[in-house]
Design a protein around this motif. Sequence first.
Motif, PDB file in Angstrom:
ATOM      1  N   ALA A 357       0.821  -1.217   0.000  1.00 31.96           N
ATOM      2  CA  ALA A 357       0.000   0.000   0.000  1.00 31.96           C
ATOM      3  C   ALA A 357       0.851   1.261   0.000  1.00 31.96           C
ATOM      4  N   CYS A 358       2.020   1.209   0.637  1.00 28.13           N
ATOM      5  CA  CYS A 358       2.750   2.456   0.901  1.00 28.13           C
ATOM      6  C   CYS A 358       4.122   2.560   0.235  1.00 28.13           C
ATOM      7  N   GLN A 359       4.681   1.459  -0.235  1.00 33.98           N
ATOM      8  CA  GLN A 359       6.017   1.523  -0.829  1.00 33.98           C
ATOM      9  C   GLN A 359       5.959   1.172  -2.301  1.00 33.98           C
ATOM     10  N   ASP A 360       7.090   1.351  -2.976  1.00 36.78           N
ATOM     11  CA  ASP A 360       7.153   1.004  -4.393  1.00 36.78           C
ATOM     12  C   ASP A 360       8.431   0.204  -4.628  1.00 36.78           C
ATOM     13  N   ASP A 361       8.381  -1.053  -4.212  1.00 39.64           N
ATOM     14  CA  ASP A 361       9.537  -1.926  -4.414  1.00 39.64           C
ATOM     15  C   ASP A 361       9.000  -3.250  -4.948  1.00 39.64           C
ATOM     16  N   HIS A 362       8.858  -3.294  -6.277  1.00 37.00           N
ATOM     17  CA  HIS A 362       8.151  -4.407  -6.904  1.00 37.00           C
ATOM     18  C   HIS A 362       8.779  -5.760  -6.594  1.00 37.00           C
ATOM     19  N   SER A 363      10.082  -5.892  -6.806  1.00 34.61           N
ATOM     20  CA  SER A 363      10.677  -7.232  -6.668  1.00 34.61           C
ATOM     21  C   SER A 363      10.648  -7.712  -5.222  1.00 34.61           C
ATOM     22  N   ALA A 364      10.884  -6.801  -4.260  1.00 31.31           N
ATOM     23  CA  ALA A 364      10.836  -7.205  -2.842  1.00 31.31           C
ATOM     24  C   ALA A 364       9.425  -7.648  -2.460  1.00 31.31           C
ATOM     25  N   SER A 365       8.417  -6.887  -2.904  1.00 35.49           N
ATOM     26  CA  SER A 365       7.025  -7.238  -2.586  1.00 35.49           C
ATOM     27  C   SER A 365       6.640  -8.575  -3.202  1.00 35.49           C
ATOM     28  N   LEU A 366       7.040  -8.788  -4.442  1.00 39.87           N
ATOM     29  CA  LEU A 366       6.687 -10.028  -5.137  1.00 39.87           C
ATOM     30  C   LEU A 366       7.298 -11.238  -4.419  1.00 39.87           C
ATOM     31  N   GLN A 367       8.568 -11.114  -4.020  1.00 39.12           N
ATOM     32  CA  GLN A 367       9.234 -12.208  -3.297  1.00 39.12           C
ATOM     33  C   GLN A 367       8.510 -12.514  -1.986  1.00 39.12           C
ATOM     34  N   LYS A 368       8.150 -11.430  -1.273  1.00 35.43           N
ATOM     35  CA  LYS A 368       7.491 -11.600   0.035  1.00 35.43           C
ATOM     36  C   LYS A 368       6.135 -12.291  -0.140  1.00 35.43           C
ATOM     37  N   ILE A 369       5.382 -11.891  -1.171  1.00 32.05           N
ATOM     38  CA  ILE A 369       4.055 -12.507  -1.405  1.00 32.05           C
ATOM     39  C   ILE A 369       4.217 -13.978  -1.754  1.00 32.05           C
ATOM     40  N   LYS A 370       5.182 -14.291  -2.639  1.00 28.90           N
ATOM     41  CA  LYS A 370       5.400 -15.700  -3.024  1.00 28.90           C
ATOM     42  C   LYS A 370       5.734 -16.547  -1.794  1.00 28.90           C
ATOM     43  N   SER A 371       6.558 -15.968  -0.919  1.00 28.43           N
ATOM     44  CA  SER A 371       6.940 -16.694   0.294  1.00 28.43           C
ATOM     45  C   SER A 371       5.713 -16.924   1.191  1.00 28.43           C
ATOM     46  N   LEU A 372       4.848 -15.901   1.316  1.00 31.69           N
ATOM     47  CA  LEU A 372       3.656 -16.042   2.161  1.00 31.69           C
ATOM     48  C   LEU A 372       2.639 -17.016   1.554  1.00 31.69           C
ATOM     49  N   TYR A 390      -1.618  -6.641  -4.591  1.00 26.49           N
ATOM     50  CA  TYR A 390      -0.512  -6.622  -5.560  1.00 26.49           C
ATOM     51  C   TYR A 390      -1.033  -6.204  -6.938  1.00 26.49           C
ATOM     52  N   ALA A 391      -2.183  -6.781  -7.335  1.00 26.69           N
ATOM     53  CA  ALA A 391      -2.757  -6.468  -8.654  1.00 26.69           C
ATOM     54  C   ALA A 391      -3.065  -4.974  -8.772  1.00 26.69           C
ATOM     55  N   LEU A 392      -3.636  -4.398  -7.718  1.00 30.34           N
ATOM     56  CA  LEU A 392      -3.950  -2.956  -7.730  1.00 30.34           C
ATOM     57  C   LEU A 392      -2.668  -2.118  -7.775  1.00 30.34           C
ATOM     58  N   ARG A 393      -1.684  -2.532  -6.959  1.00 30.76           N
ATOM     59  CA  ARG A 393      -0.457  -1.720  -6.815  1.00 30.76           C
ATOM     60  C   ARG A 393       0.394  -1.727  -8.072  1.00 30.76           C
ATOM     61  N   TYR A 394       0.513  -2.922  -8.677  1.00 31.02           N
ATOM     62  CA  TYR A 394       1.444  -3.047  -9.808  1.00 31.02           C
ATOM     63  C   TYR A 394       0.722  -3.353 -11.109  1.00 31.02           C
ATOM     64  N   GLU A 395      -0.503  -2.839 -11.222  1.00 25.81           N
ATOM     65  CA  GLU A 395      -1.339  -3.059 -12.408  1.00 25.81           C
ATOM     66  C   GLU A 395      -0.608  -2.700 -13.695  1.00 25.81           C
ATOM     67  N   SER A 396       0.120  -1.574 -13.678  1.00 28.29           N
ATOM     68  CA  SER A 396       0.752  -1.134 -14.933  1.00 28.29           C
ATOM     69  C   SER A 396       2.266  -1.348 -14.927  1.00 28.29           C
ATOM     70  N   HIS A 397       2.765  -2.152 -13.990  1.00 25.52           N
ATOM     71  CA  HIS A 397       4.211  -2.435 -13.932  1.00 25.52           C
ATOM     72  C   HIS A 397       4.579  -3.411 -15.045  1.00 25.52           C
ATOM     73  N   SER A 398       5.669  -3.108 -15.755  1.00 26.75           N
ATOM     74  CA  SER A 398       6.004  -3.916 -16.938  1.00 26.75           C
ATOM     75  C   SER A 398       6.289  -5.378 -16.591  1.00 26.75           C
ATOM     76  N   ASN A 399       6.801  -5.642 -15.365  1.00 26.41           N
ATOM     77  CA  ASN A 399       7.107  -7.024 -14.995  1.00 26.41           C
ATOM     78  C   ASN A 399       6.079  -7.636 -14.048  1.00 26.41           C
ATOM     79  N   ASN A 400       4.869  -7.091 -14.028  1.00 19.48           N
ATOM     80  CA  ASN A 400       3.932  -7.625 -13.020  1.00 19.48           C
ATOM     81  C   ASN A 400       3.614  -9.099 -13.284  1.00 19.48           C
ATOM     82  N   ASP A 401       3.413  -9.821 -12.171  1.00 22.23           N
ATOM     83  CA  ASP A 401       3.226 -11.267 -12.281  1.00 22.23           C
ATOM     84  C   ASP A 401       1.867 -11.674 -11.699  1.00 22.23           C
ATOM     85  N   VAL A 402       0.836 -10.916 -12.055  1.00 24.89           N
ATOM     86  CA  VAL A 402      -0.507 -11.225 -11.536  1.00 24.89           C
ATOM     87  C   VAL A 402      -0.915 -12.643 -11.954  1.00 24.89           C
ATOM     88  N   SER A 403      -0.679 -12.985 -13.219  1.00 22.53           N
ATOM     89  CA  SER A 403      -1.126 -14.303 -13.702  1.00 22.53           C
ATOM     90  C   SER A 403      -0.401 -15.435 -12.967  1.00 22.53           C
TER      91      SER A 403
END
Length: 562
Positions: A357-372, A390-403
């Motif tokens: 919600a408050c930071q912009d660190d895509h790779s760190a967030s993605l790793q943390k979510i995968k771990s959880l 994650y989907a809301l936060r990184y909707e337009s991020h080029s490397n987003n991994d929503v799928s």
Amino acid sequence: MNVILAIKQYISKMIEESGPGMKVLLMDKETTSIVSVVYAQSEILQKEVYLFERIDAGGRETMKHLKCICFLRPTRENVQLLAEELRMPKYGLYYIYFSNVISKQDVKVLAEADDQEVVREVQEFFGDYIAVNPQLFTLNITGCYQGLNWSQNALKRTVQGLTSVLLSLKKCPMIRYQNSSEMARQLAENVRQTISKDAALFEFRKTDVPPVLLILDRRDDAVTPLLNQWTYQAMVHELLGIYNNRINLSNVPGVSKDLQEVVLSAEHDEFYANNMYLNFGEIGTNIKELMEDFQSKSQSHAKVESISDMKAFIENYPQFKKMSGTVSKHVTVVGELSRLVGKQNLLEVSEAEQELACQDDHSASLQKIKSLLSNDKVTQLDMLRLVMLYALRYESHSNNDVSGLVETLKRKGISDKHRTMVSAILEFGGRKARGSDLFGSQDPVAFTKKLFKGLKGVENVYTQHKPLLHSILDQLIKGKLKEAAYPYLGTSQLKDRPQEIIVFYIGGTTYEESLSVLQLVKSSPGVRIILGGTSVHNLKSFLEEISTAHQGHTPSQISSRR
């Protein structure tokens, strides 16, 4: 501006107007909730009301010695039921109060039914909403979106509820609305039409600065209802669910019979009133003090050795019994919250949510979510919550991994229906749906860890998120809220900074926003704010809201392994 006080005054007036003598209070399903949230039954009993009945309940006894106070919503069904009641009255006299405006036609129907002339009074008392806290109200409507437009029934009920709030607080406001939301504009127009139609009712003494009604749409901030909460009232609602001040504890391991359903009301529970906005760590400390205080008092009562000791005990007994009930209730509730926090790994989950919600660190967030998502302690509900954030936060991020994350949810056994909530949240509150820059204004440097102290087992947790409402109201109070984004309805505009603000959220508000309002009022002398919504959400009710908006039906229960 206090919605609990407004409703209580109406109810007191109804009961007093019927004069002395034994009374029955006849209500419908909704007015029963409206009354029970602000008044304890014991309080009403002191006013000579000995019986509480529902107008739609069959088999009520005839008791001609009782006066009947009717408090009903002015619906067609209620008018018909009341007309039948008056043709064959069960009580001696009837004092009839409707919670909103009733048509002349309906009054005529009732007058024609009153052959026995038992009706002494017919009045409109505008208590057509649920007063949750002094500054928070709800209409208990989930599913106001039909597709992404108003459900017509919900729009009608919302207009009635919102105008009744204005009438009960005696406010005729200037109206501002969120320009990016067609639903907000429609509601604003409908409220203004009602004010024009019933102009005589809205003739209140003019204040120097008129009040402002600000209408917002939940779709502009879909993040706030997705977050786990850490203040007492909000946390109880998130993990256990509060409905009309009642909490169901029947699933709590080893709970005693008398604690299977408890009431949490700031009006009738001093400990709750003092702790509802404090964070979980502080509550741990305070509950320990409450227990110690109770133990010291109960030990002094254990020494009942003389007549005077006995007399002192009996004099203090109601207080003592009340305190004993308060202690066992809050110990049970806080104990269960604490158990769930540990069992479901909520500290780690919440930390990840707050970073999203408050930071912009895509790779760190993605790793943390995968771990959880690979952690067996994390519930399905929390997994879904993280992926939606994650989907809301990184909707337009080029490397987003929503799928990829949705695929992981599938492997974890989360149903198709619930996995579609990830795409549904983007349709509901994604970039195209929002009128505001929900994430752009966050400053990662200002992001700090707050230490929760006091309760064993609670370490560090992030509580940095501020709802979008906080900045909207802050700008409104300072006179800086952009008119292009939040226009006035009509030609007149406010020259001065507003002092009285009523905010209403289409699609529901949250206890986190209620806390924000409280903080803003404390830091803005002379400003008073009331917050309301079609409902007060926790994650489960918010998922229902999104589901109806997305496809017009309600999701089945998600397994949260609670």
